[in-house]
Design a protein around this motif. Sequence first.
Motif, PDB file in Angstrom:
ATOM      1  N   GLN A 134       0.831  -1.204   0.000  1.00  0.00           N
ATOM      2  CA  GLN A 134       0.000   0.000   0.000  1.00  0.00           C
ATOM      3  C   GLN A 134       0.869   1.259   0.000  1.00  0.00           C
ATOM      4  O   GLN A 134       0.520   2.256  -0.641  1.00  0.00           O
ATOM      5  CB  GLN A 134      -0.951   0.014   1.198  1.00  0.00           C
ATOM      6  CG  GLN A 134      -1.955   1.159   1.149  1.00  0.00           C
ATOM      7  CD  GLN A 134      -3.304   0.788   1.727  1.00  0.00           C
ATOM      8  OE1 GLN A 134      -3.602  -0.375   1.932  1.00  0.00           O
ATOM      9  NE2 GLN A 134      -4.135   1.773   1.980  1.00  0.00           N
ATOM     10  N   LEU A 135       2.009   1.222   0.693  1.00  0.00           N
ATOM     11  CA  LEU A 135       2.929   2.345   0.641  1.00  0.00           C
ATOM     12  C   LEU A 135       3.435   2.563  -0.780  1.00  0.00           C
ATOM     13  O   LEU A 135       3.521   3.695  -1.270  1.00  0.00           O
ATOM     14  CB  LEU A 135       4.116   2.110   1.585  1.00  0.00           C
ATOM     15  CG  LEU A 135       3.884   2.330   3.079  1.00  0.00           C
ATOM     16  CD1 LEU A 135       5.131   1.944   3.861  1.00  0.00           C
ATOM     17  CD2 LEU A 135       3.525   3.783   3.354  1.00  0.00           C
ATOM     18  N   PHE A 136       3.790   1.464  -1.453  1.00  0.00           N
ATOM     19  CA  PHE A 136       4.265   1.560  -2.836  1.00  0.00           C
ATOM     20  C   PHE A 136       3.185   2.154  -3.729  1.00  0.00           C
ATOM     21  O   PHE A 136       3.449   3.057  -4.538  1.00  0.00           O
ATOM     22  CB  PHE A 136       4.657   0.165  -3.345  1.00  0.00           C
ATOM     23  CG  PHE A 136       5.124   0.150  -4.775  1.00  0.00           C
ATOM     24  CD1 PHE A 136       6.459   0.340  -5.086  1.00  0.00           C
ATOM     25  CD2 PHE A 136       4.224  -0.046  -5.817  1.00  0.00           C
ATOM     26  CE1 PHE A 136       6.897   0.337  -6.409  1.00  0.00           C
ATOM     27  CE2 PHE A 136       4.643  -0.052  -7.133  1.00  0.00           C
ATOM     28  CZ  PHE A 136       5.984   0.133  -7.436  1.00  0.00           C
ATOM     29  N   ASN A 137       1.965   1.659  -3.589  1.00  0.00           N
ATOM     30  CA  ASN A 137       0.866   2.182  -4.409  1.00  0.00           C
ATOM     31  C   ASN A 137       0.602   3.652  -4.096  1.00  0.00           C
ATOM     32  O   ASN A 137       0.285   4.442  -4.989  1.00  0.00           O
ATOM     33  CB  ASN A 137      -0.397   1.345  -4.181  1.00  0.00           C
ATOM     34  CG  ASN A 137      -0.270  -0.054  -4.750  1.00  0.00           C
ATOM     35  OD1 ASN A 137       0.462  -0.281  -5.711  1.00  0.00           O
ATOM     36  ND2 ASN A 137      -0.965  -1.009  -4.159  1.00  0.00           N
ATOM     37  N   TYR A 156      -8.171   6.402  -1.640  1.00  0.00           N
ATOM     38  CA  TYR A 156      -9.097   5.355  -2.058  1.00  0.00           C
ATOM     39  C   TYR A 156      -8.489   4.469  -3.149  1.00  0.00           C
ATOM     40  O   TYR A 156      -8.554   3.234  -3.058  1.00  0.00           O
ATOM     41  CB  TYR A 156     -10.403   5.976  -2.558  1.00  0.00           C
ATOM     42  CG  TYR A 156     -11.365   4.958  -3.133  1.00  0.00           C
ATOM     43  CD1 TYR A 156     -11.902   3.956  -2.326  1.00  0.00           C
ATOM     44  CD2 TYR A 156     -11.699   4.963  -4.489  1.00  0.00           C
ATOM     45  CE1 TYR A 156     -12.764   3.005  -2.846  1.00  0.00           C
ATOM     46  CE2 TYR A 156     -12.566   4.021  -5.014  1.00  0.00           C
ATOM     47  CZ  TYR A 156     -13.095   3.037  -4.189  1.00  0.00           C
ATOM     48  OH  TYR A 156     -13.946   2.095  -4.713  1.00  0.00           O
ATOM     49  N   VAL A 157      -7.899   5.087  -4.164  1.00  0.00           N
ATOM     50  CA  VAL A 157      -7.346   4.299  -5.275  1.00  0.00           C
ATOM     51  C   VAL A 157      -6.169   3.447  -4.801  1.00  0.00           C
ATOM     52  O   VAL A 157      -6.009   2.296  -5.233  1.00  0.00           O
ATOM     53  CB  VAL A 157      -6.943   5.220  -6.449  1.00  0.00           C
ATOM     54  CG1 VAL A 157      -6.211   4.427  -7.528  1.00  0.00           C
ATOM     55  CG2 VAL A 157      -8.172   5.888  -7.046  1.00  0.00           C
ATOM     56  N   ALA A 158      -5.334   3.961  -3.895  1.00  0.00           N
ATOM     57  CA  ALA A 158      -4.225   3.167  -3.353  1.00  0.00           C
ATOM     58  C   ALA A 158      -4.753   1.945  -2.616  1.00  0.00           C
ATOM     59  O   ALA A 158      -4.228   0.830  -2.765  1.00  0.00           O
ATOM     60  CB  ALA A 158      -3.364   4.021  -2.426  1.00  0.00           C
ATOM     61  N   ALA A 159      -5.791   2.132  -1.816  1.00  0.00           N
ATOM     62  CA  ALA A 159      -6.395   0.995  -1.105  1.00  0.00           C
ATOM     63  C   ALA A 159      -7.019   0.018  -2.087  1.00  0.00           C
ATOM     64  O   ALA A 159      -6.933  -1.209  -1.910  1.00  0.00           O
ATOM     65  CB  ALA A 159      -7.444   1.492  -0.112  1.00  0.00           C
TER      66      ALA A 159
END
Length: 332
Positions: A134-137, A156-159
């Motif tokens: 999730q950090l990378f995203n 939201y999109v990262a999650a």
Amino acid sequence: MRDMLREELQSTSGTESLAITFLDAEEDLPGEYEPGKYLVDKFGLRDDSLHYRSSRGSGQGYLLRRGVLRNKIVWIKGLGVDDAQVWERFCAGWNISTLDEGLFVIEDRTSETSVPQNLTIIDYAECVDEYSVQLFNGLTLNSQEFDSYKMVWKRYVAALMTSLCGSDVEVAHELVWSHDLRKEDAYVAITTMVDSGIFDSRGHGSFGHVLNVARRGDKATIDERIWAAQLEVLFPMIERERLLIVEKLSDSISPLIDGGRIEQHGDKLTSLEDVELGTLVYLMNCDQDGVRVLDVKEKGLRDRIFLLRKCRNHLAHHRCCGMDQVSQLLNS
């Protein structure tokens, strides 16, 4: 990941002379082969290949004597169970005294394989977990190319990327770069990626891989992952906004509470913070002697309460919010 490791090696004293060659088992290795013969044919001189005899002692010893892999790191990915075991046995007999004699990295995606004890094992799952992904995203979405995304959309999109794609950040990266998940349904985006052929060889060995799930047309599993991302990001947002709205309407709601006129789940409410969205909707729709019990004059606020109640109920009952609902929530 592989390219970053290559850059790190080339910029570190003592390993800068090592060159990495990446081999994809599905694309680069022949149908039938013996590791020693394959390596001498690929990396050795013609004379090395002509004089190689796998039946004469150790093929590993021959390659080391001839310096076939000097200053090389051979990194092999995409191996099945049987091939992984073949390469691991070969590497178990690769006895070097210095790093520049040649190194191997074998990507083994199976958990059943018994790895020889003299090999160094780096367990990907121990180094990279869901939080790392999730950090990378999140860092991907924090790049300049996504400046048009509001912060709530980035969260939201990262999650969503993390929940959908799991540890395959390459698929997640391609997903967010090639599709605007603020406007396009995530299931449609994933199936479009499958049809594009970009990752034709990816995910076939893993039942839960997002591309494998999409190839099976398993929309229920994709929806489950979308719901998980929405529960993580949207649900707390809805609850925070509920508290703000209740506070904004406190002058109208507090007298109702003090007069014992509000019940939830059979009990009289005593706290303003406990007023639920469903209760707000009920009070706005309830007439007493032709007068609204809770008269919210601002149409935008009334519509917002209805939206929040609907989205909250969807998430609480294990259903995804639709794209229109998500857009209304996050764009406001």
